[in-house]
Design a protein around this motif. Structure first.
Motif, PDB file in Angstrom:
ATOM      1  N   VAL A  99       0.812  -1.216   0.000  1.00 44.51           N
ATOM      2  CA  VAL A  99       0.000   0.000   0.000  1.00 44.51           C
ATOM      3  C   VAL A  99       0.848   1.271   0.000  1.00 44.51           C
ATOM      4  N   GLU A 100       0.203   2.365  -0.340  1.00 42.04           N
ATOM      5  CA  GLU A 100       0.886   3.654  -0.453  1.00 42.04           C
ATOM      6  C   GLU A 100       1.551   4.055   0.868  1.00 42.04           C
ATOM      7  N   GLY A 101       2.780   4.549   0.749  1.00 39.06           N
ATOM      8  CA  GLY A 101       3.525   4.990   1.918  1.00 39.06           C
ATOM      9  C   GLY A 101       4.498   3.960   2.452  1.00 39.06           C
ATOM     10  N   LEU A 148      -3.318  -7.063  -0.268  1.00 41.66           N
ATOM     11  CA  LEU A 148      -2.716  -5.814   0.190  1.00 41.66           C
ATOM     12  C   LEU A 148      -1.719  -6.104   1.299  1.00 41.66           C
ATOM     13  N   SER A 149      -0.529  -5.516   1.191  1.00 36.81           N
ATOM     14  CA  SER A 149       0.521  -5.770   2.174  1.00 36.81           C
ATOM     15  C   SER A 149       1.071  -4.473   2.748  1.00 36.81           C
ATOM     16  N   THR A 150       1.458  -4.523   4.020  1.00 30.99           N
ATOM     17  CA  THR A 150       2.204  -3.423   4.627  1.00 30.99           C
ATOM     18  C   THR A 150       3.005  -3.951   5.805  1.00 30.99           C
ATOM     19  N   THR A 155       0.828   2.859   7.888  1.00 27.79           N
ATOM     20  CA  THR A 155       0.173   2.755   6.580  1.00 27.79           C
ATOM     21  C   THR A 155      -0.947   1.714   6.566  1.00 27.79           C
ATOM     22  N   MET A 156      -1.263   1.154   7.716  1.00 28.10           N
ATOM     23  CA  MET A 156      -2.346   0.168   7.773  1.00 28.10           C
ATOM     24  C   MET A 156      -3.676   0.768   7.323  1.00 28.10           C
ATOM     25  N   GLY A 157      -3.862   2.049   7.594  1.00 30.11           N
ATOM     26  CA  GLY A 157      -5.103   2.717   7.207  1.00 30.11           C
ATOM     27  C   GLY A 157      -5.317   2.752   5.707  1.00 30.11           C
ATOM     28  N   GLU A 158      -4.227   2.636   4.941  1.00 34.12           N
ATOM     29  CA  GLU A 158      -4.347   2.630   3.483  1.00 34.12           C
ATOM     30  C   GLU A 158      -5.128   1.414   2.997  1.00 34.12           C
ATOM     31  N   MET A 159      -5.072   0.333   3.763  1.00 33.87           N
ATOM     32  CA  MET A 159      -5.810  -0.871   3.374  1.00 33.87           C
ATOM     33  C   MET A 159      -7.310  -0.606   3.387  1.00 33.87           C
ATOM     34  N   LYS A 160      -7.766   0.059   4.434  1.00 32.90           N
ATOM     35  CA  LYS A 160      -9.193   0.396   4.509  1.00 32.90           C
ATOM     36  C   LYS A 160      -9.570   1.377   3.401  1.00 32.90           C
ATOM     37  N   PRO A 183       2.431  -5.837  11.035  1.00 32.41           N
ATOM     38  CA  PRO A 183       1.542  -5.323  12.080  1.00 32.41           C
ATOM     39  C   PRO A 183       0.083  -5.736  11.917  1.00 32.41           C
ATOM     40  N   VAL A 184      -0.231  -6.408  10.820  1.00 32.12           N
ATOM     41  CA  VAL A 184      -1.620  -6.758  10.509  1.00 32.12           C
ATOM     42  C   VAL A 184      -2.033  -8.019  11.273  1.00 32.12           C
ATOM     43  N   SER A 185      -3.302  -8.096  11.634  1.00 30.13           N
ATOM     44  CA  SER A 185      -3.831  -9.254  12.362  1.00 30.13           C
ATOM     45  C   SER A 185      -5.195  -9.622  11.794  1.00 30.13           C
TER      46      SER A 185
END
Length: 220
Positions: A99-101, A148-150, A155-160, A183-185
């Protein structure tokens, strides 16, 4: 050299940032008849996971982590052509990207390799990808799955944002969304409306098949 020892040597080569050794030991493992996926998971990825732990413990820093990834890729370049792909099977198309960022793409690249080996056609958008680009590619390819990966919490918010844009474009119902990264769960995935969460590369293939309703094979 016995299998367990050879796999540990591959992992150590990655941990020691030694590209030449990683490539050479992977070649030895292939010549010894070790399954390519075992080499990847128990050798190359195992070494990268150890490097990640040292990074978390502040023993390794970004330069060391990048050199470890270079060693992992050196081994991956040797083993990838030997992966037994699920011939005559086509499970669908996948759009994947970071994702972006975020410019960390090690995990994304591993997931791509595993998906391709498992019968998916993968469209890799790379890293630092804007939400709009993901959505446009999904439209263009009529993808069955969007990954989607981060690696960054920031930048987790970019997924939403990507999922929300899919909704706005009225194509959310046409594509399953799988998210993953350090950091994703699974709880985060549910909270943003994703269809699944991949804890690691092998797990991503399993979850991809689950959300698409594809029967699991022993290899996955």
């Amino acid at each position: 050299m016995e299998t367990a020892k050879l796999l540990k040597t591959i992992a150590d080569s990655v941990l020691n940032m030694d590209e030449e050794a990683a490539a050479n030991y992977v070649k030895q493992a292939l010549e010894a008849g070790i399954d390519p996926m075992v080499i990847i998971n128990e050798g190359l990825i195992a070494g990268m996971n150890q490097a990640g732990k040292l990074f978390e413990e502040n023993e390794y820093f970004v330069p060391e982590l990048l050199l470890c990834s270079d060693a992992m890729y050196a081994g991956l370049n040797v083993v990838t052509p030997h992966i037994k792909r699920e011939e005559n099977l086509y499970y669908g198309s996948v759009v994947i990207g970071v994702v972006e960022g975020d410019t960390h793409d090690i995990g994304k690249n591993l997931v791509k390799v595993m998906l391709e080996a498992s019968g998916f056609r993968v469209y890799d958008l790379g890293r630092n990808v804007p939400a709009k680009t993901f959505v446009e590619k999904v439209k263009e390819t009529r993808a069955d799955l969007l990954c989607l990966s981060t690696l960054m919490t920031t930048t987790m918010g970019e997924m939403k944002k990507v999922i929300d844009l899919l909704e706005e474009e009225k194509i959310r119902g046409n594509v399953k969304v799988l998210v993953g990264g350090g950091p994703v769960s699974s709880s985060f995935a549910r909270s943003i409306g994703a269809d699944g969460y991949g804890e690691n590369a092998a797990g991503a293939v399993r979850v991809a098949k689950e959300v698409l309703g594809i029967p699991q094979t022993r290899a996955s």
